[in-house]
Design an enzyme around this catalytic site. Sequence first.
Site, short mmCIF file in Angstrom:
data_model
loop_
_atom_site.label_atom_id
_atom_site.label_comp_id
_atom_site.label_asym_id
_atom_site.label_seq_id
_atom_site.Cartn_x
_atom_site.Cartn_y
_atom_site.Cartn_z
N ASP A 130 29.86 -21.18 28.62
CA ASP A 130 28.36 -21.35 28.61
C ASP A 130 27.71 -20.07 29.24
O ASP A 130 28.52 -19.24 29.50
CB ASP A 130 27.94 -22.72 29.62
CG ASP A 130 26.63 -23.09 29.06
OD1 ASP A 130 25.89 -22.56 28.28
OD2 ASP A 130 26.29 -24.25 29.16
N TRP A 131 26.46 -20.20 29.10
CA TRP A 131 25.80 -18.78 29.42
C TRP A 131 26.27 -17.98 30.66
O TRP A 131 25.84 -18.87 31.63
CB TRP A 131 24.33 -19.05 29.25
CG TRP A 131 23.29 -17.92 29.35
CD1 TRP A 131 22.72 -17.35 30.65
CD2 TRP A 131 22.42 -17.21 28.55
NE1 TRP A 131 21.85 -16.46 30.37
CE2 TRP A 131 21.69 -16.26 28.87
CE3 TRP A 131 22.53 -17.48 27.12
CZ2 TRP A 131 20.92 -15.72 28.45
CZ3 TRP A 131 21.50 -16.87 26.42
CH2 TRP A 131 20.70 -15.79 27.04
#
Length: 737
Positions: A281-282
């Site tokens: 994820d980011w």
Amino acid sequence: MPRSRWWWTLLAFLALASAAPATAQRSSAERNIDSLLARMTLKEKVGQLNQLSVDSVPTPEELDLVRKGLVGSFLNLTGAAATHDAQHIAVTESRLKIPLIFGYDVMHGYRTIFPIPLGETASWDPEAAEAAARVAAREAAAAGVHWTFAPMVDIARDPRWGRIAEVSGEDAYLGSAMAAARVRGFQGKDVRAPDAVLATVKVFAAYGGAEGGRDYNTVDLSDRTLREVYLPPYRAGIDAGAGTVMASFNEIGGIPSTASPWLMTTVLRREWGFKGFVVSDWTAVAELLNHGVAGTRADAGKLALEAGVDMDMVSRIYVDDLPALVRAGRIPIAVVNETVRRVLSAKAALGLFDDPYHGATVEREQAALLAPAHRQLARRVAEESIVLLKNDGQRLPLGASVKTIAVIGPLADDQVSALGSWAGRGDPRDAVTPLEGIKARAGSVSVLYAKGCDITDTATAGFADAIAAAKQADVALLVLGEAGDMSGEAASRANIDLPGVQQQLLEAVHATGTPVVLVLMNGRPLTIPWAAEHVPAIVESWFLGVEAGPALAAVLFGDVSPSGKLPVTFPRSVGQIPLYYNHKNTGRPTGPDKYTSKYTDLPVTPLFPFGHGLSYTTFNYSDLRLSALRITPTGTLRASVTVTNSGSREGAEVVQLYVHDEVASVTRPVRALAGFRRVALKPGEARTVDFPLTAKELGLYNQSMKFVVEPGKFRVFVGGSSVGGLEAEFEVTPRLR
Ligand code: BGC
């Protein structure tokens, strides 16, 4: 021959000429990847694992990285023209001409925005969800997107968690059906087709289990709850063929997912046979430093890569730090090669080596976005997603006696909120608001409008107009709830009441004596005990997307009977959370006695239970039949029931089947969803619905965490919600006597 094909053929030739370890068994695609890998420098390899986010168009620095082969994927770059330009650089100016893969969050539509996933799940219609995902894929792919970061398949038992809006609610069985349907919809029959995008099963794993419902917070679950409640939808999405998985931000019991070999390799790849690639994820790789399991960026990269996270979203750690780690002998090159192979295989599976643009053109994009057929489907799905929570005295549908309607509330004419969170490239100007939809449908009925107040502000100056409008009307329709961005990522709430002064507005309008219909717009269950007691009709409309207004109007005026059912429990108060239908019995089930499991100041029951939803017609259940009274653990039992539309209008009912294992070696939920079917019935029409019950529905993880069906009695419940219903009993026996 198109340039890319020519290139691919040359590559195949080079593969033969080089000493690449190609065996006769390997497919030509695999051989091509072998040969590519053999030619890549270490930097070019880690470049493939590097995903950067683009702010509308790539910067010169970002394009330079593409030329150098130091970026494998962009996210947030969309549009046929913009993606074409960047891809052209990758496939003509980089040394190895490897195409980029463009990822984007297409959660509930690209431009034609459908209901938020939680709302769409209220349709209990996986076919509709699949069709909606198909449309989303068609639009996104035409606009140059190759890969969506959807579906989000987490289970959410805590409505304070803002991302509950993005998921399918609280139940593993319903969530699994929706996960598989959406993956099928995004990827289509062949992901190489120009109307398909690669799907991502996210966010792995148990992100929805955040303590206190606070986004990104710690998750600590037993293996049993993880396996029974949280993991099944991910598995269902993977079994449906999802090409990628996203690792979650959270830790589970001390191990951040992004650094968990158990999750990313043991469960995902060894146990479930997942063949695609995992994206972080980011900035989640860098966040391993905040988690406190890595002391340096390089250590964070090593942990994530070795756990099985293939692509680094935004952190730039893989691209910056992995080469030195490999050179220092801290990471074997074989690990990097396998990781790069997975990313290249996904690009090959999409056909990007043959057509790096995946068929996207400006013309196709223009024709696809917001096509009339897409809007039509969005309306149908929106209609199915609306849940009628309460309808005392048949207040709805609005009848002939209604000559004037007062539409009141801060959400009644809010185009931005109608789309909900994560609305892709949705344009609020495309959205038809409830007010517009009602006006368009009202005909000779006059429609007054007063906003009353803002969503979160505390000013009450607008109340006077709202009260005046209500006094002139036969019915006051209040559209209240949350702004579209009050749920979604980083949008957890500690209090899930109606925000601002909306509750006061509701009470003030109610006090006029004009009958009130409450329409909710929200991304999560709200605590509305006062409304549930005093307002005769309550409609849950979530965020319905571009066709919110027409869908709502169709239901309010009775052109369509509401048919949605809650995919999540509505609590009376946040103090009851977590509150879900498939809880355990405990040693002291709730009862009149003091020393039983309950609260002294509130009932334990919900305000509205899972599976609940009314219709304008009525349904009668009869003839619950089991195909046998005994089966063996490997047998299949069929449960059938007849559902009759016993009212005077057409309608659709979601028939729900639940099971309860009465005595087992481990405690079992009081009931668990094990089948459901949406049936549309004309007045007087009856249909017999049949559900198979197999090990999948009846099994449990025993004390050794082995999945088995244990002999003993089971109870079956069939009805229109998770409460009540017809009941029958059967027995699982080691052998049939
Ligand atoms: C979210 C993901 C999303 C990613 C890319 C993150 O902040 O958690 O769900 O896919 O951003 O936009």
